[in-house]
Design a protein around this motif. Sequence first.
Motif, PDB file in Angstrom:
ATOM      1  N   ARG A   1       0.844  -1.195   0.000  1.00 16.96           N
ATOM      2  CA  ARG A   1       0.000   0.000   0.000  1.00 16.96           C
ATOM      3  C   ARG A   1       0.874   1.238   0.000  1.00 16.96           C
ATOM      4  NH1 ARG A   1      -2.958  -3.847   2.711  1.00 16.96           N
ATOM      5  NH2 ARG A   1      -5.164  -3.816   2.199  1.00 16.96           N
ATOM      6  N   LEU A   2       0.416   2.243  -0.725  1.00 11.54           N
ATOM      7  CA  LEU A   2       1.099   3.537  -0.689  1.00 11.54           C
ATOM      8  C   LEU A   2       0.145   4.515  -0.016  1.00 11.54           C
ATOM      9  CD1 LEU A   2       3.463   5.403  -1.568  1.00 11.54           C
ATOM     10  CD2 LEU A   2       2.227   5.757  -3.724  1.00 11.54           C
ATOM     11  N   THR A   3       0.573   5.074   1.117  1.00 15.63           N
ATOM     12  CA  THR A   3      -0.318   5.984   1.837  1.00 15.63           C
ATOM     13  C   THR A   3      -0.243   7.379   1.204  1.00 15.63           C
ATOM     14  OG1 THR A   3       1.412   6.609   3.399  1.00 15.63           O
ATOM     15  CG2 THR A   3       0.033   4.727   4.009  1.00 15.63           C
ATOM     16  N   ALA A   4      -1.266   8.173   1.490  1.00 10.86           N
ATOM     17  CA  ALA A   4      -1.334   9.507   0.882  1.00 10.86           C
ATOM     18  C   ALA A   4      -0.111  10.350   1.256  1.00 10.86           C
ATOM     19  CB  ALA A   4      -2.615  10.201   1.324  1.00 10.86           C
ATOM     20  N   ASP A   5       0.487  10.072   2.403  1.00  5.28           N
ATOM     21  CA  ASP A   5       1.651  10.864   2.805  1.00  5.28           C
ATOM     22  C   ASP A   5       2.973  10.170   2.437  1.00  5.28           C
ATOM     23  OD1 ASP A   5       1.654   8.830   4.638  1.00  5.28           O
ATOM     24  OD2 ASP A   5       1.944  10.102   6.397  1.00  5.28           O
ATOM     25  N   GLY A   6       2.891   9.214   1.524  1.00  9.04           N
ATOM     26  CA  GLY A   6       4.121   8.729   0.911  1.00  9.04           C
ATOM     27  C   GLY A   6       4.869   7.636   1.642  1.00  9.04           C
TER      28      GLY A   6
ATOM     29  N   GLU B   1       8.016   1.954   4.690  1.00  7.49           N
ATOM     30  CA  GLU B   1       9.193   2.702   4.233  1.00  7.49           C
ATOM     31  C   GLU B   1       8.722   4.041   3.683  1.00  7.49           C
ATOM     32  OE1 GLU B   1      12.482   2.087   4.295  1.00  7.49           O
ATOM     33  OE2 GLU B   1      12.255   0.118   5.224  1.00  7.49           O
ATOM     34  N   ASP B   2       9.414   5.076   4.092  1.00  3.91           N
ATOM     35  CA  ASP B   2       9.095   6.410   3.595  1.00  3.91           C
ATOM     36  C   ASP B   2       9.699   6.556   2.193  1.00  3.91           C
ATOM     37  OD1 ASP B   2       8.801   9.069   3.083  1.00  3.91           O
ATOM     38  OD2 ASP B   2       9.848   9.779   4.879  1.00  3.91           O
ATOM     39  N   ILE B   3       8.865   6.779   1.198  1.00  2.00           N
ATOM     40  CA  ILE B   3       9.407   6.980  -0.154  1.00  2.00           C
ATOM     41  C   ILE B   3       9.333   8.459  -0.554  1.00  2.00           C
ATOM     42  CG2 ILE B   3       7.234   6.385  -1.367  1.00  2.00           C
ATOM     43  CD1 ILE B   3       9.144   4.905  -3.446  1.00  2.00           C
ATOM     44  N   LYS B   4       8.522   9.219   0.181  1.00  2.00           N
ATOM     45  CA  LYS B   4       8.369  10.643  -0.171  1.00  2.00           C
ATOM     46  C   LYS B   4       9.652  11.431   0.113  1.00  2.00           C
ATOM     47  CE  LYS B   4       6.070  13.304   2.562  1.00  2.00           C
ATOM     48  NZ  LYS B   4       4.911  13.616   3.388  1.00  2.00           N
ATOM     49  N   ALA B   5      10.244  11.177   1.280  1.00  2.00           N
ATOM     50  CA  ALA B   5      11.438  11.957   1.647  1.00  2.00           C
ATOM     51  C   ALA B   5      12.550  11.776   0.608  1.00  2.00           C
ATOM     52  CB  ALA B   5      11.906  11.590   3.047  1.00  2.00           C
ATOM     53  N   PRO B   6      12.932  10.526   0.265  1.00  2.00           N
ATOM     54  CA  PRO B   6      13.981  10.390  -0.749  1.00  2.00           C
ATOM     55  C   PRO B   6      13.577  10.941  -2.113  1.00  2.00           C
ATOM     56  CG  PRO B   6      13.134   8.217  -0.089  1.00  2.00           C
ATOM     57  CD  PRO B   6      12.561   9.225   0.844  1.00  2.00           C
TER      58      PRO B   6
END
Length: 329
Positions: free
Chosen positions: A264-269, A281-286
């Motif tokens: 799942r990919l959450t709205a906040d990445g 895993e945070d994918i938005k920050a990278p």
Amino acid sequence: MQEHQLVDPYKRHLNYLRISITDRCNLRCVYCNPRLSNQKLHHKEVLRYEELLRIARIGVSLGINKIRITGGEPLVRKGCCDFLEHLAAIDGLKDISLTTNGVLLKKHIDRIASAGIKRLNISLDTLNPKKFQQITGHDLFKEVWEGIELAFQKGFDPIKLNVVVINGVNDDELTQLAELSFKYPFHIRFIELMPIGKTSMLDAKPLLVPEIKKRIQLLGNLIPVQKDKNDGPAMRFKFKDAMGEIGFISPVSNHFCKTCNRLRLTADGHILTCLLSDICEDIKAPLRLGLLDKDLKTVFLKAVARKPFQHPENLTPLAQPEQMVSIGG
Ligand code: SAM
């Protein structure tokens, strides 16, 4: 040529990504969206459409071939239909579907169709307008039902109606809901209530699939339907001479972790590895730091390597997720 790289430590091939494009919703379902909480993501925290598309493309390059768009309520996010169109253009993506509460279906139906979406899951827990208001906090049953009928007329197929069974609230309507499968080619899917997050339903004793099935069988014999290779966890049945199907989804009484093929990919990445775990895993920050696709692929692979074999045996309210509305079901 796409190769499948998303294989977890338990040899499950993860080819299905559920993307929540917003945590906002126009309904306040008692089991999903806490009425007292107004905490919403700041719009800067929410992945932009171009970011979502980039992550989707990377997922597809690693072997994702099925994507479901969910929310919150996906149709409340401005530009959702344009996004669906861009998503549908991704090479290698075989199946795109949308989960919606149906409130805005009438308004968007033509754009959803022209984006190439054929498969719709629509949440509908009751056929009684008063009860609909009690469950969702809004007097919008008519709007939703008209949306469902319009989707049917426009040829969406399959149309799956998701019914979360709430003991003492809608369990008196199980046969009535199941009867829809005689009149329409809909798949009516009965879902066990999951005790997720800080909702008012946490203490409700869920009605489990064996009992739900027993009650529905009062209408007639349920004939098993052969499962398709790409099917989700629903156990599929049909009444003799019915146009549609009956499905049962049993996350509580008989979880389906062994065959889970989802990320799942959450709205906040965050790439979430299990609906009922906070391993992510945070994918938005990278991504926002400007990392290359090859590095973002690594984020996917890291998440996959951490996917738990199963969710906890005893479903208890977890510290996270706080509520289903923030993960998308
Ligand atoms: N707004 C859309 C909708 O209503 O379908 C998509 C998001 S909603 C979170 C996705 C699905 O999760 C819905 O079918 C909803 O009924 C289901 N859901 C939410 N909370 C649940 C719970 N506690 N137990 C079981 N299903 C739940």
